[in-house]
Design a protein around this motif. Sequence first.
Motif, PDB file in Angstrom:
ATOM      1  N   ASN A 149      -1.108  97.358  -0.314  1.00  0.00           N
ATOM      2  CA  ASN A 149      -1.312  96.804  -1.512  1.00  0.00           C
ATOM      3  C   ASN A 149      -0.252  95.691  -2.075  1.00  0.00           C
ATOM      4  OD1 ASN A 149      -3.558  98.490  -1.289  1.00  0.00           O
ATOM      5  ND2 ASN A 149      -2.857  99.981  -2.945  1.00  0.00           N
ATOM      6  N   LEU A 150      -0.741  95.016  -2.869  1.00  0.00           N
ATOM      7  CA  LEU A 150       0.191  93.738  -3.287  1.00  0.00           C
ATOM      8  C   LEU A 150      -0.036  94.068  -4.899  1.00  0.00           C
ATOM      9  CD1 LEU A 150       1.944  91.527  -3.079  1.00  0.00           C
ATOM     10  CD2 LEU A 150      -0.094  89.989  -3.162  1.00  0.00           C
ATOM     11  N   TYR A 151       0.893  94.216  -5.568  1.00  0.00           N
ATOM     12  CA  TYR A 151       0.952  94.047  -7.136  1.00  0.00           C
ATOM     13  C   TYR A 151       1.593  93.208  -7.925  1.00  0.00           C
ATOM     14  CZ  TYR A 151      -0.114  99.148  -5.726  1.00  0.00           C
ATOM     15  OH  TYR A 151      -0.887 100.288  -5.170  1.00  0.00           O
ATOM     16  N   ILE A 152       0.866  92.422  -8.435  1.00  0.00           N
ATOM     17  CA  ILE A 152       1.675  91.160  -9.355  1.00  0.00           C
ATOM     18  C   ILE A 152       1.643  91.407 -10.743  1.00  0.00           C
ATOM     19  CG2 ILE A 152       1.338  88.617  -9.748  1.00  0.00           C
ATOM     20  CD1 ILE A 152       0.258  88.449  -6.961  1.00  0.00           C
ATOM     21  N   SER A 153       2.599  91.282 -11.525  1.00  0.00           N
ATOM     22  CA  SER A 153       2.780  91.900 -12.743  1.00  0.00           C
ATOM     23  C   SER A 153       2.130  90.418 -13.564  1.00  0.00           C
ATOM     24  CB  SER A 153       4.077  91.750 -13.357  1.00  0.00           C
ATOM     25  OG  SER A 153       4.399  92.033 -14.828  1.00  0.00           O
ATOM     26  N   MET A 154       1.399  90.682 -14.564  1.00  0.00           N
ATOM     27  CA  MET A 154       0.672  89.969 -15.585  1.00  0.00           C
ATOM     28  C   MET A 154       1.678  89.836 -16.816  1.00  0.00           C
ATOM     29  SD  MET A 154      -3.276  90.017 -15.366  1.00  0.00           S
ATOM     30  CE  MET A 154      -3.563  91.303 -16.601  1.00  0.00           C
ATOM     31  N   LYS A 155       2.315  88.787 -17.139  1.00  0.00           N
ATOM     32  CA  LYS A 155       3.425  89.134 -18.369  1.00  0.00           C
ATOM     33  C   LYS A 155       3.253  87.855 -19.191  1.00  0.00           C
ATOM     34  CE  LYS A 155       7.187  87.590 -15.752  1.00  0.00           C
ATOM     35  NZ  LYS A 155       8.859  87.631 -15.413  1.00  0.00           N
ATOM     36  N   SER A 156       4.074  88.035 -20.161  1.00  0.00           N
ATOM     37  CA  SER A 156       4.452  86.872 -21.049  1.00  0.00           C
ATOM     38  C   SER A 156       5.851  86.926 -21.377  1.00  0.00           C
ATOM     39  CB  SER A 156       3.595  86.688 -22.399  1.00  0.00           C
ATOM     40  OG  SER A 156       4.144  85.690 -23.089  1.00  0.00           O
ATOM     41  N   GLY A 162       0.165  93.482 -18.098  1.00  0.00           N
ATOM     42  CA  GLY A 162      -0.761  94.055 -17.184  1.00  0.00           C
ATOM     43  C   GLY A 162      -0.565  93.677 -15.710  1.00  0.00           C
ATOM     44  N   MET A 163      -1.494  93.853 -14.892  1.00  0.00           N
ATOM     45  CA  MET A 163      -1.273  93.655 -13.367  1.00  0.00           C
ATOM     46  C   MET A 163      -2.358  93.496 -12.684  1.00  0.00           C
ATOM     47  SD  MET A 163      -0.075  96.917 -10.969  1.00  0.00           S
ATOM     48  CE  MET A 163      -1.382  97.763 -10.968  1.00  0.00           C
ATOM     49  N   ILE A 164      -2.416  92.555 -11.653  1.00  0.00           N
ATOM     50  CA  ILE A 164      -3.303  92.266 -10.614  1.00  0.00           C
ATOM     51  C   ILE A 164      -3.039  93.263  -9.334  1.00  0.00           C
ATOM     52  CG2 ILE A 164      -4.498  90.702  -9.346  1.00  0.00           C
ATOM     53  CD1 ILE A 164      -4.141  88.796 -11.429  1.00  0.00           C
ATOM     54  N   GLY A 188      -1.802  86.599 -18.230  1.00  0.00           N
ATOM     55  CA  GLY A 188      -0.766  87.265 -19.172  1.00  0.00           C
ATOM     56  C   GLY A 188      -0.133  86.645 -20.363  1.00  0.00           C
ATOM     57  N   THR A 189      -0.347  85.387 -20.372  1.00  0.00           N
ATOM     58  CA  THR A 189       0.067  84.449 -21.402  1.00  0.00           C
ATOM     59  C   THR A 189      -1.169  84.369 -22.549  1.00  0.00           C
ATOM     60  OG1 THR A 189       1.532  83.049 -19.994  1.00  0.00           O
ATOM     61  CG2 THR A 189       0.736  82.142 -22.182  1.00  0.00           C
ATOM     62  N   THR A 190      -2.442  84.211 -21.971  1.00  0.00           N
ATOM     63  CA  THR A 190      -3.355  84.173 -22.870  1.00  0.00           C
ATOM     64  C   THR A 190      -3.581  85.445 -23.533  1.00  0.00           C
ATOM     65  OG1 THR A 190      -4.675  82.704 -21.151  1.00  0.00           O
ATOM     66  CG2 THR A 190      -5.981  83.896 -22.795  1.00  0.00           C
TER      67      THR A 190
END
Length: 412
Positions: A149-156, A162-164, A188-190
Amino acid sequence: MDKEENKQVGVSLFGQSERFLGNDPIEEMFALNLGDFIAENLISEDLAKKVIATANKKERLQNQLKELIGIYSSKNTLCVLNFSSGEESAIYTSIAKSIVQMLEVEECSIYLVKNKELLAVGKSNNSKETIDLSLTDLLHQEIIEKDRNLYISMKSSTIPVGMIEIKTENPLEKDYFELVLSIANLLGTTITLQNEIEHTNALINNPDTTEIELKQERAALTALIGDLCDYQQNFVEALANAVDRKGQYTVSHSRNTAKLARNICKKLGLNEKTTDLIYYAGLLQNIGKITLPEKIFATNGKLSPEELQKIKNHINVGVNLLMNINFLSEVVPYITYQTERVDGSGTPEGLKGQSIPLGSRIIAVADAYSAMTSDRPFRKAMDPEQAFEIMLSESGTKWDKDVLNALHQVLK
């Protein structure tokens, strides 16, 4: 010369207002920034008058904030790949499915931070699996690899929203990884911007809100909008690179096409707005290929009728994708008609000569020349002079004469 004739070309309407100049330096800075943030097609005399209408400072600040949140509402910004509106779960599920299709991975899930926990809001399938990951993990690492698994942070900024999650047998190619990272940053920014807009609405509607509070909110909102514009640009470039990766180009074909189209625009003396739109269209004119399996482009053999139809239909698929990415919708006409021929024998509408959008005629020439002079897995690049001579032989039938002349000037 009257005031209308004396207006500065290329300067925001807000920045040209006498009601701003000399009164409030911060107000003027905001005016100029607003002109940069908002797409030119949204800037009009009417909009400027709304914002700078004769009113007290607090009312003017409220007007500015209302215009901003109207333009950057979720319906105008939260549209990334294959969807336009709907309930939250449907939106994020659609994004997850699009990522699976583009990257050819097994699964994709999208999580949002709610009540200090990561909750699934969209999945590419109906999997009930839970993640072995906490919000604390994302605070310390933006990208986490665990098992398959690959986890990518959604952030501002530094705050995760959140996370993908991506499940894949093999590590992602660099261009595909950059694409999903750009989607994470954009989302993340949106999401953060939408939260800020809710706060802005509350301040506008609260009669006790002070002028200072409105100014602070304006600064926070415009900073987020600036970030959003940067991430939109990154997303376009990452998407174009991923398309080239799918198409098995050994160089950045989309970028080369876009740069060549931009240089042709300059030779033709087109304005900056039109040139920018044609540049974006050049980057994304093959966007439909992102939904096709990579093996189609890798084969040297004969394609099956089904595969051939998919290749032929990729422009239609690309147009549908772009129609659902709001900030790119203006490039759609240029891409839709890039396969027209000036003699009227092209597709999809059989448009002829000047009836074909100029942007389409420019992209067609730039794309063809760039493709002919680039190495592909199944053939070597053609000599530039030979490629131009071939195109010149089709001047006035397939290609626009003026555009070809401009290309010749660019190549000198």
